[in-house]
Design a protein around this motif. Structure first.
Motif, PDB file in Angstrom:
ATOM      1  N   PHE A 141       0.952  -1.106  -0.133  1.00 43.23           N
ATOM      2  CA  PHE A 141       0.075   0.015  -0.080  1.00 43.23           C
ATOM      3  C   PHE A 141       1.074   1.196  -0.047  1.00 43.23           C
ATOM      4  CE2 PHE A 141      -2.172   3.203   2.539  1.00 43.23           C
ATOM      5  CZ  PHE A 141      -3.255   3.330   2.004  1.00 43.23           C
ATOM      6  N   GLY A 197       2.638  12.514   4.449  1.00 39.19           N
ATOM      7  CA  GLY A 197       2.889  11.769   5.905  1.00 39.19           C
ATOM      8  C   GLY A 197       1.780  12.050   6.524  1.00 39.19           C
ATOM      9  N   ARG A 222       7.851   6.124   0.290  1.00 42.49           N
ATOM     10  CA  ARG A 222       8.653   6.246   1.321  1.00 42.49           C
ATOM     11  C   ARG A 222       8.208   5.263   2.452  1.00 42.49           C
ATOM     12  NH1 ARG A 222       9.396  10.754   5.575  1.00 42.49           N
ATOM     13  NH2 ARG A 222      11.655  10.773   6.042  1.00 42.49           N
ATOM     14  N   THR A 252      10.584  -3.062   4.319  1.00 44.55           N
ATOM     15  CA  THR A 252      10.181  -1.623   4.089  1.00 44.55           C
ATOM     16  C   THR A 252      11.180  -1.105   3.386  1.00 44.55           C
ATOM     17  OG1 THR A 252       9.631  -1.659   6.467  1.00 44.55           O
ATOM     18  CG2 THR A 252       9.486   0.180   5.414  1.00 44.55           C
ATOM     19  N   ASP A 278      -0.331  14.497   6.832  1.00 48.83           N
ATOM     20  CA  ASP A 278      -1.318  15.316   6.176  1.00 48.83           C
ATOM     21  C   ASP A 278      -1.444  14.796   4.604  1.00 48.83           C
ATOM     22  OD1 ASP A 278      -2.509  17.330   7.686  1.00 48.83           O
ATOM     23  OD2 ASP A 278      -0.300  18.283   7.977  1.00 48.83           O
ATOM     24  N   PHE A 305      -7.069  17.569  21.690  1.00 50.28           N
ATOM     25  CA  PHE A 305      -6.176  16.653  21.695  1.00 50.28           C
ATOM     26  C   PHE A 305      -6.124  15.827  23.135  1.00 50.28           C
ATOM     27  CE2 PHE A 305      -3.316  16.806  17.769  1.00 50.28           C
ATOM     28  CZ  PHE A 305      -4.196  16.700  16.667  1.00 50.28           C
ATOM     29  N   GLY A 323      -0.776   6.207  10.150  1.00 53.57           N
ATOM     30  CA  GLY A 323      -1.277   7.426  10.802  1.00 53.57           C
ATOM     31  C   GLY A 323      -0.956   7.439  12.206  1.00 53.57           C
TER      32      GLY A 323
HETATM   33  C1  LIG Z   1       8.542   1.000   9.094  1.00 49.58           C
HETATM   34  C2  LIG Z   1       7.570   1.777   8.484  1.00 49.58           C
HETATM   35  C3  LIG Z   1       6.504   1.047   7.633  1.00 49.58           C
HETATM   36  C4  LIG Z   1       5.710   2.021   6.802  1.00 49.58           C
HETATM   37  N1  LIG Z   1       4.903   1.273   5.968  1.00 49.58           N
HETATM   38  C5  LIG Z   1       4.002   2.021   5.043  1.00 49.58           C
HETATM   39  C6  LIG Z   1       3.426   1.526   4.252  1.00 49.58           C
HETATM   40  O1  LIG Z   1       3.282   0.243   3.952  1.00 49.58           O
HETATM   41  N2  LIG Z   1       2.479   2.374   3.276  1.00 49.58           N
HETATM   42  C7  LIG Z   1       2.588   3.746   3.723  1.00 49.58           C
HETATM   43  O2  LIG Z   1       1.770   4.414   2.600  1.00 49.58           O
HETATM   44  N3  LIG Z   1       3.338   4.462   4.606  1.00 49.58           N
HETATM   45  C8  LIG Z   1       3.981   3.557   5.399  1.00 49.58           C
HETATM   46  N4  LIG Z   1       4.743   4.394   6.348  1.00 49.58           N
HETATM   47  C9  LIG Z   1       4.807   5.499   6.608  1.00 49.58           C
HETATM   48  C10 LIG Z   1       4.088   5.892   8.031  1.00 49.58           C
HETATM   49  O3  LIG Z   1       2.523   5.826   7.749  1.00 49.58           O
HETATM   50  C11 LIG Z   1       4.289   7.379   8.101  1.00 49.58           C
HETATM   51  O4  LIG Z   1       5.646   7.513   8.443  1.00 49.58           O
HETATM   52  C12 LIG Z   1       3.491   8.063   9.172  1.00 49.58           C
HETATM   53  O5  LIG Z   1       2.142   8.225   8.674  1.00 49.58           O
HETATM   54  C13 LIG Z   1       3.763   9.392   9.638  1.00 49.58           C
HETATM   55  O6  LIG Z   1       4.395  10.187   8.573  1.00 49.58           O
HETATM   56  P1  LIG Z   1       5.660  10.802   8.538  1.00 49.58           P
HETATM   57  O7  LIG Z   1       6.793   9.737   8.850  1.00 49.58           O
HETATM   58  O8  LIG Z   1       5.766  11.718   7.364  1.00 49.58           O
HETATM   59  O9  LIG Z   1       5.545  11.790   9.857  1.00 49.58           O
HETATM   60  P2  LIG Z   1       5.288  13.549   9.992  1.00 49.58           P
HETATM   61  O10 LIG Z   1       4.095  13.826   9.121  1.00 49.58           O
HETATM   62  O11 LIG Z   1       6.501  14.306   9.367  1.00 49.58           O
HETATM   63  O12 LIG Z   1       4.973  13.791  11.554  1.00 49.58           O
HETATM   64  C14 LIG Z   1       6.072  13.897  12.454  1.00 49.58           C
HETATM   65  C15 LIG Z   1       5.312  14.490  13.915  1.00 49.58           C
HETATM   66  O13 LIG Z   1       4.464  15.558  13.441  1.00 49.58           O
HETATM   67  C16 LIG Z   1       3.251  15.322  14.201  1.00 49.58           C
HETATM   68  N5  LIG Z   1       2.454  15.868  13.306  1.00 49.58           N
HETATM   69  C17 LIG Z   1       2.451  15.918  11.832  1.00 49.58           C
HETATM   70  N6  LIG Z   1       1.425  16.493  11.303  1.00 49.58           N
HETATM   71  C18 LIG Z   1       0.548  17.043  12.321  1.00 49.58           C
HETATM   72  C19 LIG Z   1      -0.659  17.664  12.352  1.00 49.58           C
HETATM   73  N7  LIG Z   1      -1.132  18.254  11.140  1.00 49.58           N
HETATM   74  N8  LIG Z   1      -1.042  18.077  13.496  1.00 49.58           N
HETATM   75  C20 LIG Z   1      -0.536  17.646  14.659  1.00 49.58           C
HETATM   76  N9  LIG Z   1       0.755  16.937  14.642  1.00 49.58           N
HETATM   77  C21 LIG Z   1       1.258  16.687  13.402  1.00 49.58           C
HETATM   78  C22 LIG Z   1       3.032  13.590  14.005  1.00 49.58           C
HETATM   79  O14 LIG Z   1       2.229  13.237  14.846  1.00 49.58           O
HETATM   80  C23 LIG Z   1       4.546  13.470  14.445  1.00 49.58           C
HETATM   81  O15 LIG Z   1       4.634  13.183  15.622  1.00 49.58           O
HETATM   82  C24 LIG Z   1       5.552   3.315   7.230  1.00 49.58           C
HETATM   83  C25 LIG Z   1       6.547   3.930   7.943  1.00 49.58           C
HETATM   84  C26 LIG Z   1       7.507   3.248   8.753  1.00 49.58           C
HETATM   85  C27 LIG Z   1       8.500   3.858   9.817  1.00 49.58           C
END
Ligand SMILES: Cc1cc2nc3c(=O)[nH]c(=O)nc-3n(C[C@H](O)[C@H](O)[C@H](O)COP(=O)(O)OP(=O)(O)OC[C@H]3O[C@@H](n4cnc5c(N)ncnc54)[C@H](O)[C@@H]3O)c2cc1C
Length: 753
Positions: A166, A176, A206, A260, A178, A583, A504
């Motif tokens: 996915f 991420g 990613r 991953t 958003d 929150f 998420g």
């Molecule tokens: C091992 C692994 C496997 C994964 N597998 C998949 C997969 O199969 N498919 C896929 O699509 N994704 C996958 N992911 C991605 C994962 O879903 C995202 O890492 C996750 O959703 C967080 O996004 P980000 O890393 O960009 O964090 P960010 O969006 O950069 O968030 C960083 C911090 O800021 C906070 N934050 C961000 N935006 C807001 C907001 N609007 N309000 C308040 N706080 C906020 C977050 O809670 C977090 O604490 C995987 C990640 C990992 C590490």
């Protein structure tokens, strides 16, 4: 000397029946409501065989020491298939095992696998997640092709099964938390008159799970072509023309038994691969579902299983910790067999057993919440289909029109919740039956609850679960942070952080809860639960039900207060971008929900246990223990509610300072002396507790006159009441801790470590 004797030195001896053994499958089947589902019992056994067999052997052999995808790790996928776990997602007509909704089944698999290793659980779940967009929003053609264990042309052969990924998340700075803005693009590559358009997909992912093995990817993309409207999800196959680059492995420190990677796709695909299909309007391709509509439908189910992974880890920690504690001092000179040190080891110390009670109680509460959410998802699925049919019959189209139609059923739904709480003799039975048969009403009731429970389970189980996994590791001392720690607790601790992040992270769940927890249909159910808890407290004192009911009253009062009050600067308090308000309130709701579902499950155990021959004999001791830890959990939840609600209610007011206006209510020293002549002793009292201005106009050395409680008297009285409701909770904890020193555990873990 035996364990019982030793505990006499720690806590007063109790005469209550005690926990004899750790709860087994028979107990879990009752609590999590699948005692009548033979198919699920078989699936649990199959998953356990893989988890405690090949998965445990691979972890014990150091399979987690690298993020590289190895042949040994890949072989686990074959074990899933051989055990039938991969087929659970599909309907029997497509070669699957279970008819009807499968959320509970998938959650049980995730739970069993995560008991040993959550990376293995993720490998299994990611396959379902990759297919979920098709399951939830795919059209008949797509479902027919992909929702079967193998590609159609290969079915019945030993060829490669579908392995899906996915792909939503993108490299920084794109998707991420958003998910609204997409970097992945779709363009029309070719569109010949009368033929299916060919699309060009350009997507970089990613952290995409399963990418080492996926032969199928569902990917979110946005239009980069005026002839294509909006966003959608598309289905990519590895044999599509173009680039299907699996990318480099993510150098992760968690879930090492899953693959991953950061893939890149530049592929040409036929337009029928748009998930849910498309229509053509004025020469423009319009997908039937935007990517947001698809992922909303997907995540609301799949997140529950992730939450349950952390619950499994907490509950799996109990047995190794007890064994470690008891054997800690064996072998030394002062720890001869028969001595206190030999029999009880660390369990002679009250703190270590009481902390283990907290870990166990959290595990139970989170499992109860998660499995309730999974069952509700199963109930919701057919209701959702009936709701869609009702919309079709009413010819309702468009998101806003449909939302309006659903909102129109809220009064009936709230009425139904009230009618359902009464006996047939005490209610308007014909109205009840009418509303019971109304698909939209029933959908709205279940949906309002599922929307809250799903996010709450993902948020609380993983977030608080990760905190408690740290506690579990700490109870193992230095051993806890070594590779040799029994039960792989160190791995489980760090893995919990991924469970809190992927699908998420916490902010996404809190945002979702801030919206859904104010739905009046949810609130009506929540209020009814509080009433029910009071009644249950009457029949089951000591289970924590009354404590929790008071905490729920306080939460409701605070929610209402925050909606109707402004802060010291005149700004509205409860609003979507004020995460400092919404929150924390979402967080405490989760504490309440988990404790409430745990109590309900303990009551179910009491009602169904006696009819199960394997459960009945030990039931009195088990009930005493479960009631005690439910009490412990409710008390902890109530403490969180009191703390957070008080911060929110008072924290946005400005503290009074020593101004003439705020001092109007202060005592004047001279006046006090006069009053002393009338009411003897008042001056002494006032000097001790109140704000007194002396003859020179000096005030006491503090921030200002103490805060008055005008307008929040109800809150203050609830807070006092809540403190009183904690009565007995520490006695319950003492009893539960004592049980942990006596409970019989197996000689060794039933999987290699
Ligand atoms: C091992 C692994 C496997 C994964 N597998 C998949 C997969 O199969 N498919 C896929 O699509 N994704 C996958 N992911 C991605 C994962 O879903 C995202 O890492 C996750 O959703 C967080 O996004 P980000 O890393 O960009 O964090 P960010 O969006 O950069 O968030 C960083 C911090 O800021 C906070 N934050 C961000 N935006 C807001 C907001 N609007 N309000 C308040 N706080 C906020 C977050 O809670 C977090 O604490 C995987 C990640 C990992 C590490």
């Amino acid at each position: 000397m035996n364990a019982t004797l030793a505990m006499q030195t720690l806590t007063p001896r109790t005469t209550e029946p005690a926990l004899e053994t750790l709860p087994g499958d028979d107990v879990r089947q009752i609590m999590w409501r699948f005692a009548d589902r033979y198919d699920l019992a078989m699936i649990v056994q199959a998953a356990r065989g893989v988890a405690r067999g090949p998965v445990a052997r691979l972890v014990a052999a150091g399979g987690r020491n690298t993020h590289e995808w190895t042949p040994e790790k890949a072989s686990i996928l074959n074990d899933f298939e051989a055990a039938g776990l991969s087929a659970v997602y599909f309907d029997p007509a497509q070669g699957g095992l279970i008819e009807g909704p499968k959320n509970l089944a998938l959650s049980l698999i995730a739970f069993e696998l995560a008991w040993v290793d959550a990376g293995a659980a993720t490998s299994s779940l990611a396959g379902y997640l990759g297919l979920a967009p098709i399951h939830e929003r795919g059209n008949a053609e797509q479902r027919d092709r992909y929702l079967r264990p193998c590609p159609p042309e290969q079915s019945g052969t030993t060829s490669t099964p579908w392995r899906a990924a996915f792909a939503l998340t993108e490299p920084i700075p794109f998707v991420g938390v958003d998910t609204g803005v997409l970097g992945g693009k779709v363009r029309i590559a070719e569109w010949k008159e009368g033929e299916e358009p060919v699309l060009e997909i350009d997507k970089r992912g990613r952290f995409i799970t399963n990418m080492a093995v996926a032969n199928l990817v569902t990917a979110a993309v946005d239009s980069d072509d005026p002839r294509f409207k909006g966003s959608c999800m598309v289905i990519l196959e590895e044999t599509d023309p173009g680039t299907f680059d699996r990318g480099v492995p993510t150098r992760k420190m968690v879930h090492q038994l899953s693959s991953t990677r950061d893939p890149a796709f530049r592929l040409k695909i036929p337009a029928w691969r748009i998930v849910g299909g498309y229509r053509i309007e004025d020469g423009v391709i319009v997908p039937n579902y935007s990517h947001s509509e698809v992922i909303e439908a997907v995540f609301r189910r799949t997140r529950v299983a992730v939450g349950l992974m952390t619950s499994a880890k907490l509950l799996s920690a109990v047995e190794p910790i007890i064994r470690y504690q008891r054997s800690r001092f064996r072998g030394g000179e002062a720890g001869q067999p028969g001595s206190l040190r030999h029999e009880l080891g660390l369990q002679m110390k009250q703190d270590v057993v009481q902390r283990l009670v907290d870990i166990w109680a959290t595990g139970e509460a989170s499992a109860s919440l998660g499995f309730a959410a999974a069952r509700l998802s199963d109930e919701l699925e057919p209701l959702e289909k009936r709701k869609d049919r009702a919309f079709e019959e009413l010819k309702l189209e468009g998101v806003r029109i449909k939302s309006k139609a659903l909102a129109a059923t809220y009064p009936g739904a709230i009425e139904f919740v009230s009618l359902a709480s009464k006996s047939p003799e005490d209610r308007d039975q014909s109205r009840y039956e009418y509303l019971l048969k109304d698909d939209l009403t029933q959908f709205v009731i279940a949906d309002s609850l599922a929307s809250v429970l799903c996010s709450a389970c993902k948020l609380w189980n993983t977030g608080q679960g990760a905190n408690m996994m740290r506690e579990a590791v700490s109870l193992m001392g230095g051993y806890g942070i070594t590779e040799d720690c029994p039960g792989f607790l160190g791995n489980k601790w760090i893995d919990s952080q991924l469970e809190a992040t992927y699908e998420g992270p916490e902010a996404v769940q809190r945002r979702q809860l801030a919206l859904t927890m104010t739905n009046p249909v949810f609130i009506s159910q929540f209020k009814q639960w509080a009433i029910d808890l009071r009644k249950q407290a009457g029949t089951h004192p000591g289970i924590g039900a009354c404590t929790l009911a008071t905490a729920m009253e306080m939460w409701l009062w605070t929610l209402d207060h925050l909606h109707t009050t402004r802060d010291a600067n005149g700004h509205k308090l409860y609003q979507s971008n004020r995460q400092g308000v919404t929150f924390p309130l979402a967080d405490v709701l989760c504490w309440i929900l988990a404790a409430r579902h745990f109590i309900v499950d303990v009551l179910e155990l009491e009602s169904q246990g006696p009819s199960q021959p394997t459960v009945a004999p030990g039931l009195p001791g088990l009930m005493q223990f479960m009631s005690d830890i439910a009490h412990v959990q409710s008390t902890r939840a109530a403490g969180e509610v009191g703390r957070i609600c008080a911060e929110l209610v008072f924290g946005y007011n400005r503290h009074p300072s020593w101004t003439p206006e705020t001092c109007e209510a202060c005592y004047n020293a001279e006046e006090l002396d006069v009053m002393e002549g009338i009411i003897a002793g008042i001056a002494g009292c006032a000097h001790g507790v109140s704000d007194v201005i002396d003859e020179e106009g000096n005030h006491p050395q503090k921030e200002g006159p103490c805060v008055r409680f005008g307008g929040v008297e109800r809150f203050v009285s609830l807070r006092t009441k809540l403190d009183g409701c904690l009565t007995g909770s520490r006695l319950a904890k003492d009893r539960a801790a004592e049980s942990l020193t006596k409970v019989v555990i197996p000689e060794a873990l039933d999987y290699p470590v």
